[in-house]
Design an enzyme around this catalytic site. Structure first.
Site, short mmCIF file in Angstrom:
data_model
loop_
_atom_site.label_atom_id
_atom_site.label_comp_id
_atom_site.label_asym_id
_atom_site.label_seq_id
_atom_site.Cartn_x
_atom_site.Cartn_y
_atom_site.Cartn_z
N THR A 52 0.85 -1.19 0.00
CA THR A 52 0.00 0.00 0.00
C THR A 52 0.90 1.25 0.00
O THR A 52 2.06 1.19 0.40
CB THR A 52 -0.97 -0.01 1.21
OG1 THR A 52 -0.21 -0.15 2.40
CG2 THR A 52 -1.97 -1.15 1.08
N THR A 54 1.49 4.45 1.53
CA THR A 54 2.26 4.99 2.66
C THR A 54 3.16 3.93 3.26
O THR A 54 4.31 4.20 3.62
CB THR A 54 1.31 5.58 3.73
OG1 THR A 54 0.53 6.62 3.13
CG2 THR A 54 2.10 6.15 4.91
N CYS A 55 2.65 2.71 3.34
CA CYS A 55 3.42 1.61 3.93
C CYS A 55 4.68 1.34 3.13
O CYS A 55 5.76 1.13 3.69
CB CYS A 55 2.56 0.36 4.01
SG CYS A 55 1.01 0.58 4.90
N SER A 56 4.57 1.34 1.81
CA SER A 56 5.70 1.03 0.93
C SER A 56 6.64 2.21 0.71
O SER A 56 7.85 2.03 0.54
CB SER A 56 5.20 0.56 -0.43
OG SER A 56 4.58 -0.70 -0.32
#
Length: 171
Positions: A52, A54-56
């Site tokens: 996803t 922001t996560c990545s």
């Protein structure tokens, strides 16, 4: 809901192991949370999903970048926890270059996440039950700091905040 001073809930998380060794086979391996945290200081960060935005782009890269500094501040291990299966977490870890820095821990059925009380229902977005974005410093299985993000936010669970807390805990 989990809070500072609580012991982590019992249960297991899975990690995709790339190289056989130390009692682990290649592929998904299950780890008892209580045993895996015993006698260790662990920085745990959780996020809604692998791959996803922001996560990545921010969350995982920050912990990879600061892994050395976190270990110098007394952190034994860094765990990324997400409600994904171990295969997805393993592939994402390869893409994010986490080997030797961040353990990509899968909570495929969301059992650990439910037990913490830190769930996030993304059913309307087609993602089902996921984890809230948070970070915590755990010492011997006990939560010492807990940083829970507000909806859609990325302000307090980042690696820099965790590093400051780890340094403070060591002082």
């Amino acid at each position: 809901m989990l809070k500072v001073g609580d012991k982590l809930p019992a249960g297991a998380l899975q990690e995709f192991i790339e190289v056989e060794g130390e009692g682990c086979s290649i592929g998904p391996n299950s780890f008892d949370v209580e045993k895996a945290t015993a006698g260790k200081k662990i920085a745990i960060f959780a996020l809604p999903g692998a791959y996803t935005p922001t996560c990545s782009a921010k969350h995982v890269p920050g912990y990879v970048q600061h892994a050395g500094a976190l270990k110098a501040a007394g952190v034994d291990e860094i765990w990324c926890v997400s409600v994904n299966d171990a295969y997805v977490m393993g592939a994402w870890g390869r893409d994010q270059h986490t080997t030797g820095k961040v353990r990509m821990m899968a909570d495929g059925s969301a059992d650990f996440t439910r037990a913490t009380g830190l769930t996030l229902d993304l059913s309307t977005k087609g993602m089902g039950l996921r984890s809230q974005r948070y970070s915590m410093l755990v010492d011997n299985g006990v939560v010492k700091t807990l940083n829970i993000e507000g909806p859609g936010k990325f302000e307090v669970s980042d690696a820099e905040t965790m590093l400051a807390q780890a340094k403070q805990a060591r002082a």
